[in-house]
Design an enzyme around this catalytic site. Structure first.
Site: not given
Ligand code: NAD
Length: 429
Positions: A35, A159, A261, A268
């Site tokens: 990544k 977020e 739907g 989430c």
């Molecule tokens: P994701 O799984 O897409 O990404 C998480 C990333 O963190 C991965 O690339 C992983 O390799 C990395 N990671 C894990 N452990 C790590 C560490 N110790 N050091 C560095 N990197 C590390 O997750 P996401 O969808 O981006 O969600 C992240 C958070 O945000 C979650 O808590 C989620 O609930 C929240 N959130 C997500 C969204 C959404 O739409 N996806 C919206 C709002 C909030």
């Protein structure tokens, strides 16, 4: 400012790119080398609308950097955003493993910072109420040997971006919630968002955590609510979209999240509602409403399978095409997509399945790897033409103009004109 974003998934990468776009220097940190390598080359490891050009631009102008080396990324940082995943455990409780690891490493590196100007650690990951105060702060203090509020700041900054519109949402938030452990940290975080006029909610970290869960739980509730009404409408021969329009024009309700739907999916809503319900139970409470929301949602996608079975008489050795595998258009995210239980149920009932998705076909194919009854097509029209029936699961734009004149279609998104199909069933209309 110099910022550091830990975790470069949907939230972390979008946060990093957008803050770089707003003239910060941002270092993105991830544990997955591939990544990081892609980001360094200006290529997003995920698909998200409008992300690629902004990423490329900010990598070129050196405002966006990427590394697997957290210590290096933290050397001159003002703010460290924690954006790692918070999945569900088997029992629905939140799995804080990634947050705990990240916080431990951040703590160790805080210890090494010599000349620091009050760095602020910001939890952006969605974590259950109490996590920042009870887990994040003690872990940071333990591993850094320093004191929160004195040597470094801590905030919880949930977020609210939506995948598919993540860049737009990050840059145009409805509100910015700053859950501050200490005012100095809160002020510093506030300055990162100086470009936004959105209202600020300054509160405790635990309140900020609950604001995020309550928002997602309410949105999920609206979806399960309208799906339940929709199922009754279908039985009565009413189009639930007419009902939703009549309901949604009431300013106390709003028309948003009233599109009946196949149920909510994504990374989430399902996990957040489960985690909130689980915490309620652990507190000795009975989350009756949240449990009903989840149960309605579990059953909803399976209605599409019942409808297609009714259309075809039986499913054994019939071929059903699935259009759309992501939980919504404009993302490649298939986590908790309603397409998955639909495919599993079709296979269980003996059907062959043809899959199409503009972005996530290969990802889903891996899930069903080796299953001879699952085929993936590149051309959506061909996929539709070769199926005995089609279920449209995701409303990707390119599906709206296909020729359905020889197709038996179950439309789960209310996007295809029934007159254009050989046979048509709406999931709730
Ligand atoms: P994701 O799984 O897409 O990404 C998480 C990333 O963190 C991965 O690339 C992983 O390799 C990395 N990671 C894990 N452990 C790590 C560490 N110790 N050091 C560095 N990197 C590390 O997750 P996401 O969808 O981006 O969600 C992240 C958070 O945000 C979650 O808590 C989620 O609930 C929240 N959130 C997500 C969204 C959404 O739409 N996806 C919206 C709002 C909030």
């Amino acid at each position: 400012m110099n910022n550091c974003v830990v975790g470069t998934g949907y939230v972390g990468l979008v946060t990093g790119v957008c803050l770089a776009e707003k003239n910060n220097v941002v270092t993105c940190v991830d544990v997955i080398e591939e990544k990081v390598d892609m980001i360094k080359k200006g290529k997003p490891p995920i698909y998200e609308k409008n992300l690629q050009p902004l990423l490329e631009k900010n990598v070129k102008n050196k405002r966006l950097l990427a590394t697997t080396n957290l210590g290096k990324a933290m050397e001159k940082t003002d703010i460290i955003f924690i954006c790692v995943g918070t999945p569900s455990k088997e029992d629905g409780a939140i799995d804080l493993r990634h947050v705990e690891n990240a916080v431990k490493n951040i703590g160790k590196n805080l210890a090494n910072l010599e000349e620091t100007d009050y760095p602020v650690v910001v939890v952006k990951s969605t974590v259950v109420p109490g996590t920042t105060e009870k887990i994040v702060i003690p872990t940071l203090e333990k591993h850094s040997g320093k004191k929160a509020g004195k040597d470094f700041g801590v905030c919880m900054n949930p977020e609210f971006l939506r995948e598919g519109d993540a860049v737009k949402d990050f840059l145009n938030p409805d509100r910015i919630v700053i859950g501050e452990h200490d005012e100095k940290g809160g002020d510093k975080l506030d300055r990162v968002y100086s470009w936004s006029k959105a209202p600020r909610i300054r509160c405790t970290p635990t309140t900020a955590e609950m604001i995020k869960y309550a928002s997602n739980a309410l949105l999920a509730t609206k979806i399960s609510f309208i799906n339940e009404i929709g199922n009754q409408c279908k039985t009565l021969g009413i189009d639930v979209y007419d009902v939703a329009r009549g309901v949604g024009l009431d300013h106390r309700i709003s028309p948003h999240f009233l599109q009946a739907g196949p149920g909510f999916g994504g990374s989430c809503f399902p996990k957040d509602v489960k985690a909130l319900a689980k915490q309620a139970e652990e507190l000795g409470l009975q989350p009756l409403l949240l449990k009903a929301v989840l149960e309605v949602n579990r059953r909803q996608p399976l209605k599409a399978v019942d409808l297609v079975e009714k259309m075809l008489g039986q499913l054994e050795d019939r071929t059903v095409t699935i259009l759309g595998l992501t939980f919504k258009p404009d993302t490649d995210d298939t986590r908790e997509s309603p397409a998955i239980p639909i495919i599993k149920k079709l296979l269980e009932r003996g059907a062959n399945v043809i899959l199409h998705d503009p972005k996530a076909g290969e990802k889903v194919k891996k899930l069903f790897y080796g299953d001879k009854k699952v085929e993936i097509f590149e051309d959506p029209q061909k996929a539709v033409d070769l199926g005995d029936a089609t279920i449209l699961v995701t409303a990707w734009r390119e599906y709206l103009t296909l020729d359905y004149s020889k197709t038996r279609l179950v439309d789960t998104r209310h996007v295809i004109d029934r007159e254009k199909c050989l046979e048509y069933e709406g999931i709730c209309w």
